[in-house]
Scaffold this motif. Structure first.
Motif, PDB file in Angstrom:
ATOM      1  N   ALA A 183       0.832  -1.209   0.000  1.00  0.00           N
ATOM      2  CA  ALA A 183       0.000   0.000   0.000  1.00  0.00           C
ATOM      3  C   ALA A 183       0.864   1.257   0.000  1.00  0.00           C
ATOM      4  CB  ALA A 183      -0.934  -0.013   1.206  1.00  0.00           C
ATOM      5  N   HIS A 184       1.937   1.257   0.798  1.00  0.00           N
ATOM      6  CA  HIS A 184       2.848   2.417   0.826  1.00  0.00           C
ATOM      7  C   HIS A 184       3.559   2.576  -0.521  1.00  0.00           C
ATOM      8  CE1 HIS A 184       2.244   3.412   4.991  1.00  0.00           C
ATOM      9  NE2 HIS A 184       2.571   2.182   5.374  1.00  0.00           N
ATOM     10  N   LEU A 185       3.953   1.465  -1.126  1.00  0.00           N
ATOM     11  CA  LEU A 185       4.609   1.511  -2.431  1.00  0.00           C
ATOM     12  C   LEU A 185       3.660   2.061  -3.497  1.00  0.00           C
ATOM     13  CD1 LEU A 185       7.132   0.826  -4.118  1.00  0.00           C
ATOM     14  CD2 LEU A 185       6.209  -1.493  -4.369  1.00  0.00           C
ATOM     15  N   MET A 186       2.408   1.610  -3.467  1.00  0.00           N
ATOM     16  CA  MET A 186       1.426   2.112  -4.436  1.00  0.00           C
ATOM     17  C   MET A 186       1.174   3.606  -4.219  1.00  0.00           C
ATOM     18  SD  MET A 186       0.900  -0.419  -6.389  1.00  0.00           S
ATOM     19  CE  MET A 186      -0.299   0.433  -7.387  1.00  0.00           C
ATOM     20  N   ALA A 187       1.130   4.040  -2.963  1.00  0.00           N
ATOM     21  CA  ALA A 187       0.952   5.467  -2.676  1.00  0.00           C
ATOM     22  C   ALA A 187       2.172   6.267  -3.133  1.00  0.00           C
ATOM     23  CB  ALA A 187       0.699   5.677  -1.184  1.00  0.00           C
ATOM     24  N   TYR A 188       3.355   5.690  -3.015  1.00  0.00           N
ATOM     25  CA  TYR A 188       4.589   6.329  -3.481  1.00  0.00           C
ATOM     26  C   TYR A 188       4.519   6.597  -4.984  1.00  0.00           C
ATOM     27  CZ  TYR A 188       9.651   6.748  -4.412  1.00  0.00           C
ATOM     28  OH  TYR A 188      10.903   7.168  -4.815  1.00  0.00           O
ATOM     29  N   VAL A 189       3.948   5.638  -5.709  1.00  0.00           N
ATOM     30  CA  VAL A 189       3.833   5.774  -7.162  1.00  0.00           C
ATOM     31  C   VAL A 189       2.636   6.633  -7.549  1.00  0.00           C
ATOM     32  CG1 VAL A 189       3.455   4.512  -9.338  1.00  0.00           C
ATOM     33  CG2 VAL A 189       4.943   3.544  -7.589  1.00  0.00           C
TER      34      VAL A 189
ATOM     35  N   SER B 167      -4.915  12.584 -10.246  1.00  0.00           N
ATOM     36  CA  SER B 167      -4.109  13.760 -10.590  1.00  0.00           C
ATOM     37  C   SER B 167      -2.716  13.707  -9.958  1.00  0.00           C
ATOM     38  CB  SER B 167      -4.824  15.049 -10.174  1.00  0.00           C
ATOM     39  OG  SER B 167      -4.865  15.155  -8.758  1.00  0.00           O
ATOM     40  N   ASP B 168      -2.544  12.882  -8.916  1.00  0.00           N
ATOM     41  CA  ASP B 168      -1.234  12.791  -8.267  1.00  0.00           C
ATOM     42  C   ASP B 168      -0.425  11.577  -8.745  1.00  0.00           C
ATOM     43  OD1 ASP B 168      -2.724  10.809  -7.052  1.00  0.00           O
ATOM     44  OD2 ASP B 168      -2.412  11.516  -5.010  1.00  0.00           O
ATOM     45  N   ASP B 169      -0.919  10.867  -9.747  1.00  0.00           N
ATOM     46  CA  ASP B 169      -0.234   9.680 -10.264  1.00  0.00           C
ATOM     47  C   ASP B 169       1.001  10.074 -11.067  1.00  0.00           C
ATOM     48  OD1 ASP B 169      -2.477   8.463  -9.237  1.00  0.00           O
ATOM     49  OD2 ASP B 169      -3.156   7.586 -11.127  1.00  0.00           O
ATOM     50  N   ILE B 170       2.112   9.363 -10.859  1.00  0.00           N
ATOM     51  CA  ILE B 170       3.283   9.618 -11.696  1.00  0.00           C
ATOM     52  C   ILE B 170       3.210   8.807 -12.983  1.00  0.00           C
ATOM     53  CG2 ILE B 170       4.774  10.309  -9.790  1.00  0.00           C
ATOM     54  CD1 ILE B 170       6.169   7.586 -10.006  1.00  0.00           C
TER      55      ILE B 170
ATOM     56  N   GLN C  88      11.836   4.436 -23.124  1.00  0.00           N
ATOM     57  CA  GLN C  88      10.905   4.234 -24.242  1.00  0.00           C
ATOM     58  C   GLN C  88       9.523   4.812 -23.972  1.00  0.00           C
ATOM     59  OE1 GLN C  88      10.826   0.138 -25.727  1.00  0.00           O
ATOM     60  NE2 GLN C  88      12.862  -0.152 -24.846  1.00  0.00           N
ATOM     61  N   HIS C  89       9.203   5.061 -22.704  1.00  0.00           N
ATOM     62  CA  HIS C  89       7.859   5.515 -22.349  1.00  0.00           C
ATOM     63  C   HIS C  89       7.884   6.762 -21.471  1.00  0.00           C
ATOM     64  CE1 HIS C  89       6.159   1.860 -24.047  1.00  0.00           C
ATOM     65  NE2 HIS C  89       7.199   1.244 -23.526  1.00  0.00           N
ATOM     66  N   SER C  90       8.904   7.580 -21.626  1.00  0.00           N
ATOM     67  CA  SER C  90       9.072   8.738 -20.743  1.00  0.00           C
ATOM     68  C   SER C  90       7.919   9.734 -20.839  1.00  0.00           C
ATOM     69  CB  SER C  90      10.404   9.434 -21.020  1.00  0.00           C
ATOM     70  OG  SER C  90      10.451   9.899 -22.345  1.00  0.00           O
ATOM     71  N   ALA C  91       7.233   9.790 -21.959  1.00  0.00           N
ATOM     72  CA  ALA C  91       6.111  10.727 -22.106  1.00  0.00           C
ATOM     73  C   ALA C  91       4.953  10.381 -21.172  1.00  0.00           C
ATOM     74  CB  ALA C  91       5.619  10.737 -23.549  1.00  0.00           C
ATOM     75  N   GLU C  92       4.878   9.134 -20.732  1.00  0.00           N
ATOM     76  CA  GLU C  92       3.783   8.672 -19.867  1.00  0.00           C
ATOM     77  C   GLU C  92       4.119   8.822 -18.385  1.00  0.00           C
ATOM     78  OE1 GLU C  92       3.692   4.645 -21.206  1.00  0.00           O
ATOM     79  OE2 GLU C  92       2.944   5.191 -23.179  1.00  0.00           O
ATOM     80  N   ILE C  93       5.326   9.325 -18.071  1.00  0.00           N
ATOM     81  CA  ILE C  93       5.841   9.293 -16.697  1.00  0.00           C
ATOM     82  C   ILE C  93       6.082  10.707 -16.173  1.00  0.00           C
ATOM     83  CG2 ILE C  93       7.721   8.445 -15.239  1.00  0.00           C
ATOM     84  CD1 ILE C  93       8.231   6.355 -17.570  1.00  0.00           C
ATOM     85  N   ALA C  94       5.530  11.006 -15.000  1.00  0.00           N
ATOM     86  CA  ALA C  94       5.714  12.329 -14.391  1.00  0.00           C
ATOM     87  C   ALA C  94       7.003  12.425 -13.579  1.00  0.00           C
ATOM     88  CB  ALA C  94       4.513  12.665 -13.505  1.00  0.00           C
ATOM     89  N   ASN C  95       7.466  11.310 -13.008  1.00  0.00           N
ATOM     90  CA  ASN C  95       8.682  11.340 -12.190  1.00  0.00           C
ATOM     91  C   ASN C  95       9.444  10.035 -12.427  1.00  0.00           C
ATOM     92  OD1 ASN C  95      10.599  11.102 -10.066  1.00  0.00           O
ATOM     93  ND2 ASN C  95       9.384  12.482  -8.777  1.00  0.00           N
ATOM     94  N   GLU C  96      10.430  10.096 -13.322  1.00  0.00           N
ATOM     95  CA  GLU C  96      11.167   8.891 -13.714  1.00  0.00           C
ATOM     96  C   GLU C  96      11.968   8.297 -12.569  1.00  0.00           C
ATOM     97  OE1 GLU C  96      13.454   9.496 -17.274  1.00  0.00           O
ATOM     98  OE2 GLU C  96      11.693  10.193 -18.398  1.00  0.00           O
ATOM     99  N   ASP C  97      12.554   9.127 -11.712  1.00  0.00           N
ATOM    100  CA  ASP C  97      13.374   8.612 -10.621  1.00  0.00           C
ATOM    101  C   ASP C  97      12.533   7.797  -9.632  1.00  0.00           C
ATOM    102  OD1 ASP C  97      15.916   8.407  -9.196  1.00  0.00           O
ATOM    103  OD2 ASP C  97      14.947   9.691  -7.688  1.00  0.00           O
ATOM    104  N   LYS C  98      11.376   8.333  -9.249  1.00  0.00           N
ATOM    105  CA  LYS C  98      10.493   7.599  -8.333  1.00  0.00           C
ATOM    106  C   LYS C  98      10.028   6.296  -8.971  1.00  0.00           C
ATOM    107  CE  LYS C  98       7.492   9.624  -5.532  1.00  0.00           C
ATOM    108  NZ  LYS C  98       6.385  10.484  -5.034  1.00  0.00           N
ATOM    109  N   LEU C  99       9.658   6.352 -10.241  1.00  0.00           N
ATOM    110  CA  LEU C  99       9.173   5.155 -10.918  1.00  0.00           C
ATOM    111  C   LEU C  99      10.272   4.114 -11.022  1.00  0.00           C
ATOM    112  CD1 LEU C  99       6.879   3.682 -12.300  1.00  0.00           C
ATOM    113  CD2 LEU C  99       7.606   4.731 -14.459  1.00  0.00           C
ATOM    114  N   ARG C 100      11.488   4.550 -11.305  1.00  0.00           N
ATOM    115  CA  ARG C 100      12.631   3.634 -11.407  1.00  0.00           C
ATOM    116  C   ARG C 100      12.799   2.838 -10.106  1.00  0.00           C
ATOM    117  NH1 ARG C 100      15.587   7.196 -13.340  1.00  0.00           N
ATOM    118  NH2 ARG C 100      15.510   6.555 -15.505  1.00  0.00           N
ATOM    119  N   LYS C 101      12.749   3.525  -8.982  1.00  0.00           N
ATOM    120  CA  LYS C 101      12.883   2.867  -7.675  1.00  0.00           C
ATOM    121  C   LYS C 101      11.721   1.914  -7.413  1.00  0.00           C
ATOM    122  CE  LYS C 101      15.281   6.840  -5.732  1.00  0.00           C
ATOM    123  NZ  LYS C 101      15.053   8.100  -5.032  1.00  0.00           N
ATOM    124  N   ALA C 102      10.511   2.383  -7.692  1.00  0.00           N
ATOM    125  CA  ALA C 102       9.324   1.560  -7.437  1.00  0.00           C
ATOM    126  C   ALA C 102       9.312   0.320  -8.314  1.00  0.00           C
ATOM    127  CB  ALA C 102       8.057   2.386  -7.666  1.00  0.00           C
ATOM    128  N   LEU C 103       9.670   0.459  -9.588  1.00  0.00           N
ATOM    129  CA  LEU C 103       9.701  -0.697 -10.487  1.00  0.00           C
ATOM    130  C   LEU C 103      10.718  -1.731 -10.022  1.00  0.00           C
ATOM    131  CD1 LEU C 103       9.380   0.971 -14.008  1.00  0.00           C
ATOM    132  CD2 LEU C 103       7.749  -0.617 -12.963  1.00  0.00           C
TER     133      LEU C 103
END
Length: 196
Positions: free
Chosen positions: A92-98, A106-109, A147-162
């Motif tokens: 749940a915390h990880l999903m909230a982080y993303v 509106s707060d989704d990365i 390859q999908h950077s246009a769909e991502i608001a914060n690449e660094d956070k997503l990189r860690k979460a993935l």
């Protein structure tokens, strides 16, 4: 027999789902206007009380008219694919982080559908190439993000979460394999001790 499944589901892996895993589920959602709890249970292998508990805890938004929408189904798939190796509160915390508040997109990365498909592509590639070593996995994640950077608001956070999500999923798969072999060992040991 196929021992690969679409992550978070009971659906067997098919090559046509490689780049868009959710494409196997989308037509049913479109045709029915959402999944019932029974259909969702069949898709995920989860009991209805588990899904309802996740809703009560605020991890998934409530069903509308007894139907679960695409966003709700995606959130359930994401939680389900991680729950065999991670504590539910940590998921749940990880999903909230993303993606912040489950009720507010509106707060989704990254949109849940893009997150799910990206995660599945990384997992499929890592499975095929044996690329679960941390450096190899980070390279796969970097490639997918670029390859999908246009769909991502914060690449660094997503990189860690993935990284956490893929390792969590892989750990869960390894645990299932270990449990299966342990069950055989214990059965053999039990049969051996009774035979003495």
């Amino acid at each position: 027999m196929n021992d690969r499944y679409i992550p978070g589901t009971t659906l067997e892996y098919v090559e046509s789902a490689r780049n868009n895993a959710f494409s196997l589920i989308e037509p049913v959602l479109r045709a029915t206007g959402g999944l019932t709890l029974s259909q969702l249970s069949t898709l995920t292998g989860l009991g209805g009380t588990t899904v309802q508990n996740w809703i009560k805890r605020g991890w998934v938004s409530s069903a509308t008219g007894k139907k679960y929408s695409e966003k709700q189904v995606l959130r359930i798939l994401l939680i389900n694919m991680l729950r065999s190796s991670m504590k539910l509160d940590d998921i749940a915390h990880l999903m909230a982080y993303v993606n912040g508040d489950v009720e507010d997109s509106s707060d989704d990365i990254i949109a849940d559908i893009h997150l799910y498909n990206m995660l599945c592509r990384i997992i499929f590639t890592a499975e095929e190439n044996g690329a679960f070593a941390p450096d190899a996995l980070r390279a796969l994640i970097d490639s997918e993000i670029s390859q999908h950077s246009a769909e991502i608001a914060n690449e660094d956070k997503l990189r860690k979460a993935l990284f956490v999500m893929v390792m969590g999923y892989h750990s869960g798969r390894l645990k299932c394999i270990m449990d299966e072999v342990l069950e055989v060992v214990l059965a053999e040991e039990s049969a051996g001790s009774y035979g003495k």
